[in-house]
Design a protein around this motif. Structure first.
Motif, PDB file in Angstrom:
ATOM      1  N   GLU A  64      -0.786  -9.205  -2.760  1.00 33.18           N
ATOM      2  CA  GLU A  64      -1.779  -9.234  -3.840  1.00 33.18           C
ATOM      3  C   GLU A  64      -2.428  -7.873  -4.084  1.00 33.18           C
ATOM      4  O   GLU A  64      -3.634  -7.773  -4.346  1.00 33.18           O
ATOM      5  N   LEU A  65      -1.630  -6.835  -4.024  1.00 35.07           N
ATOM      6  CA  LEU A  65      -2.040  -5.527  -4.548  1.00 35.07           C
ATOM      7  C   LEU A  65      -1.723  -5.510  -6.037  1.00 35.07           C
ATOM      8  O   LEU A  65      -0.633  -5.913  -6.447  1.00 35.07           O
ATOM      9  N   ASN A  66      -2.661  -5.020  -6.849  1.00 37.34           N
ATOM     10  CA  ASN A  66      -2.458  -5.026  -8.299  1.00 37.34           C
ATOM     11  C   ASN A  66      -1.795  -3.784  -8.856  1.00 37.34           C
ATOM     12  O   ASN A  66      -1.058  -3.860  -9.844  1.00 37.34           O
ATOM     13  N   ASN A  67      -2.065  -2.614  -8.259  1.00 36.65           N
ATOM     14  CA  ASN A  67      -1.615  -1.377  -8.882  1.00 36.65           C
ATOM     15  C   ASN A  67      -1.608  -0.237  -7.870  1.00 36.65           C
ATOM     16  O   ASN A  67      -2.058  -0.396  -6.728  1.00 36.65           O
ATOM     17  N   ILE A  68      -1.102   0.913  -8.300  1.00 42.53           N
ATOM     18  CA  ILE A  68      -0.984   2.069  -7.418  1.00 42.53           C
ATOM     19  C   ILE A  68      -2.359   2.597  -7.005  1.00 42.53           C
ATOM     20  O   ILE A  68      -2.526   3.109  -5.895  1.00 42.53           O
ATOM     21  N   THR A  69      -3.355   2.432  -7.879  1.00 42.79           N
ATOM     22  CA  THR A  69      -4.707   2.863  -7.508  1.00 42.79           C
ATOM     23  C   THR A  69      -5.200   2.077  -6.299  1.00 42.79           C
ATOM     24  O   THR A  69      -5.735   2.647  -5.337  1.00 42.79           O
ATOM     25  N   GLY A  70      -5.001   0.772  -6.332  1.00 43.69           N
ATOM     26  CA  GLY A  70      -5.388  -0.050  -5.197  1.00 43.69           C
ATOM     27  C   GLY A  70      -4.599   0.299  -3.952  1.00 43.69           C
ATOM     28  O   GLY A  70      -5.155   0.334  -2.842  1.00 43.69           O
ATOM     29  N   ALA A  71      -3.308   0.561  -4.132  1.00 43.04           N
ATOM     30  CA  ALA A  71      -2.464   0.925  -2.983  1.00 43.04           C
ATOM     31  C   ALA A  71      -2.975   2.192  -2.314  1.00 43.04           C
ATOM     32  O   ALA A  71      -3.068   2.268  -1.083  1.00 43.04           O
ATOM     33  N   ASN A  72      -3.317   3.187  -3.105  1.00 45.59           N
ATOM     34  CA  ASN A  72      -3.830   4.446  -2.549  1.00 45.59           C
ATOM     35  C   ASN A  72      -5.211   4.267  -1.929  1.00 45.59           C
ATOM     36  O   ASN A  72      -5.533   4.903  -0.912  1.00 45.59           O
ATOM     37  N   ASN A  73      -6.036   3.407  -2.527  1.00 46.26           N
ATOM     38  CA  ASN A  73      -7.348   3.126  -1.929  1.00 46.26           C
ATOM     39  C   ASN A  73      -7.195   2.544  -0.531  1.00 46.26           C
ATOM     40  O   ASN A  73      -7.892   2.939   0.409  1.00 46.26           O
ATOM     41  N   VAL A  74      -6.269   1.580  -0.390  1.00 43.99           N
ATOM     42  CA  VAL A  74      -6.046   0.956   0.912  1.00 43.99           C
ATOM     43  C   VAL A  74      -5.527   1.983   1.916  1.00 43.99           C
ATOM     44  O   VAL A  74      -5.922   1.987   3.084  1.00 43.99           O
ATOM     45  N   THR A  90       6.692   3.044  -0.444  1.00 42.48           N
ATOM     46  CA  THR A  90       6.635   3.309  -1.883  1.00 42.48           C
ATOM     47  C   THR A  90       6.062   2.110  -2.622  1.00 42.48           C
ATOM     48  O   THR A  90       6.527   0.979  -2.451  1.00 42.48           O
ATOM     49  N   TYR A  91       5.041   2.355  -3.435  1.00 40.58           N
ATOM     50  CA  TYR A  91       4.493   1.271  -4.249  1.00 40.58           C
ATOM     51  C   TYR A  91       5.401   1.063  -5.451  1.00 40.58           C
ATOM     52  O   TYR A  91       5.657   1.983  -6.230  1.00 40.58           O
ATOM     53  N   VAL A  92       5.894  -0.165  -5.611  1.00 39.80           N
ATOM     54  CA  VAL A  92       6.732  -0.530  -6.752  1.00 39.80           C
ATOM     55  C   VAL A  92       6.197  -1.829  -7.320  1.00 39.80           C
ATOM     56  O   VAL A  92       6.057  -2.820  -6.592  1.00 39.80           O
ATOM     57  N   SER A  93       5.884  -1.857  -8.599  1.00 40.50           N
ATOM     58  CA  SER A  93       5.403  -3.092  -9.210  1.00 40.50           C
ATOM     59  C   SER A  93       6.455  -4.178  -9.085  1.00 40.50           C
ATOM     60  O   SER A  93       7.662  -3.912  -9.078  1.00 40.50           O
ATOM     61  N   ASN A  94       5.998  -5.417  -9.006  1.00 41.45           N
ATOM     62  CA  ASN A  94       6.885  -6.559  -8.861  1.00 41.45           C
ATOM     63  C   ASN A  94       8.003  -6.524  -9.902  1.00 41.45           C
ATOM     64  O   ASN A  94       7.749  -6.378 -11.093  1.00 41.45           O
TER      65      ASN A  94
END
Length: 424
Positions: A64-74, A90-94
């Motif tokens: 339940e990560l929404n976007n790359i901004t959230g990924a980097n925050n975490v 690597t963050y990749v959207s669903n």
């Protein structure tokens, strides 16, 4: 005599230790509840930081990560709360599609301590709804070249809600995963962390995961297989819902379901080079109190004097998500490279392993600059000493050396030398 000298040489410089040591790693899976778009609770990053600071996982699996901004925050929270060596995959959207249209804002991801793990491969297994994100990791051990310890981490989020149709969709998703796992060797180590949204162990999706005719058969390390939904006899493994009041986002049903899991392949229970630590499976924040059934996790029903998880911890969990994290520990019988060694290895390399007259070395570590390098031949004899300057790219004349295999070593550093060949 040369063979004996070379044998001692190899023992001395090609390994950092010949004694294995047990190492333990902590794993956490957490449903982050639509992070960061769910903003009903302000500053909930502080609550996540408290949780991670307290548990200190080495591997952090999330959904339940929404976007790359959230990924980097975490990632930044991991680096602050745990240690600065954390990295993320690597963050990749669903990439999978919902039957009712695209649903690309709920993504899985892996965060890991880069001094302990090397991320070697990232795989996406699409389904009709959400991806399975799979990561192949190698332990950063002193003998990783000759005796590598590898395992796969699966992070997932199955279809939510009760009913026959939703149960079938969960089963179809698991079949897609099993089809991929069928391509791996049967003795592969696999760890699965996810929000499975399963109400009972008899559901086809869960039975498919545990099917012993599969190439990879999963086990429940908690050994709590049963009918969980609204059954207080399973309160010790409940993970959802942490809330009873509206206004926080997510579910408000109170503590009554086991939706979140970490499963291991059967071989990881006790027979492989990376194993589950017995009795380490735990739902973080769950004090296993019968009185907590249908209550909010931060209520007095869910903690008494002497309970492991304090009100402060449970309140942070209540505020951050409607799920609790699941944790366990893994163990290996091997020795990890030290943090300093990992840093040095990452900042010391040779441009080409086959060269002629010139050896080009890259040095990006203050620890190594103004030191010196030693070149040994294949019999272990020191043949050349090279001073290291403060430059990142350094060029050395090796035209006086004959064709053959050589080793480039750094004195007083507990790391393996780099191999190169002179051929002209």
């Amino acid at each position: 005599m040369k063979k004996s000298i070379f044998g001692f040489f190899l023992i001395g410089i090609l390994s950092t230790s010949n004694v294995s040591a047990q190492e333990t790693f902590k794993v956490m899976f957490y449903n982050l509840l639509n992070y960061p778009l769910e903003d009903a609770v302000p500053n909930r990053e502080d609550d996540l930081e408290l949780t991670l600071s307290d548990y200190q996982p080495d591997l952090f699996l999330v959904c339940e990560l929404n976007n790359i901004t959230g990924a980097n925050n975490v990632l930044n929270i991991c680096r602050t709360a745990i240690n600065s060596n954390f990295e993320m995959a690597t963050y990749v959207s669903n990439t999978s599609d919902d039957f009712a249209g695209n649903q690309n804002d709920l993504q899985n991801l892996l965060y890991y301590d880069s001094t302990k793990f090397i991320l070697e491969e990232e795989i996406i297994v699409p389904t009709a709804l959400r991806d399975f994100n799979i990561y192949r990791l190698k332990l950063n051990t002193t003998d990783q070249d000759t005796n590598p310890i590898e395992f796969y981490v699966v992070v997932c989020h199955l279809k939510a809600s009760s009913g026959t149709l939703n149960a079938q969709r969960r089963f179809d998703m698991v079949v897609a995963l099993e089809n991929y796992l069928d391509t791996l060797p049967a003795d592969t180590n696999v760890l699965l962390g996810g929000d499975l949204n399963i109400y009972t162990a008899s559901e086809p999706a869960f039975q498919e995961l545990l099917d012993n005719t599969n190439n990879i058969t999963f086990a429940d390390p908690a050994n709590r297989v049963g009918s969980w939904n609204n059954n207080p006899n399973f309160v010790d493994v409940f993970t959802q819902s942490t809330r009873t009041q509206n206004g926080f986002g997510g579910s408000t049903g109170g503590f009554d379901d086991r939706f979140d899991f970490i499963l291991t392949s059967e071989n990881m229970i006790n027979t492989t080079n990376i194993t589950y630590v017995a009795n380490s499976y735990q739902v973080y924040g769950n004090n296993s109190l019968f009185s907590c059934y249908n209550s909010a996790i931060n209520s007095s029903d869910c903690g008494i004097a002497g309970s492991q998880f304090s009100f402060t911890v449970r309140d942070a969990l209540h505020n951050f998500s409607d799920h609790l994290p699941v944790t366990l520990s893994l163990e290996i019988d091997a020795t990890l490279l030290s943090v300093n060694d990992v840093s040095v290895l990452a900042n010391f390399s040779i441009e080409k392993t086959i060269t002629d007259y010139e050896l080009i070395v890259y040095v990006n570590s203050i620890k190594l600059k103004n030191n010196y390098l030693i070149i040994y031949n294949s019999t272990g004899q020191k043949v050349k000493t090279l001073p290291i300057s403060s430059d990142y790219k350094q060029q050395f004349d090796v035209s006086d050396l004959s064709n053959g295999l050589y080793f480039l070593a750094i004195p007083n550093q507990n790391i393996k030398p780099l191999k190169f060949i002179i051929y002209n």
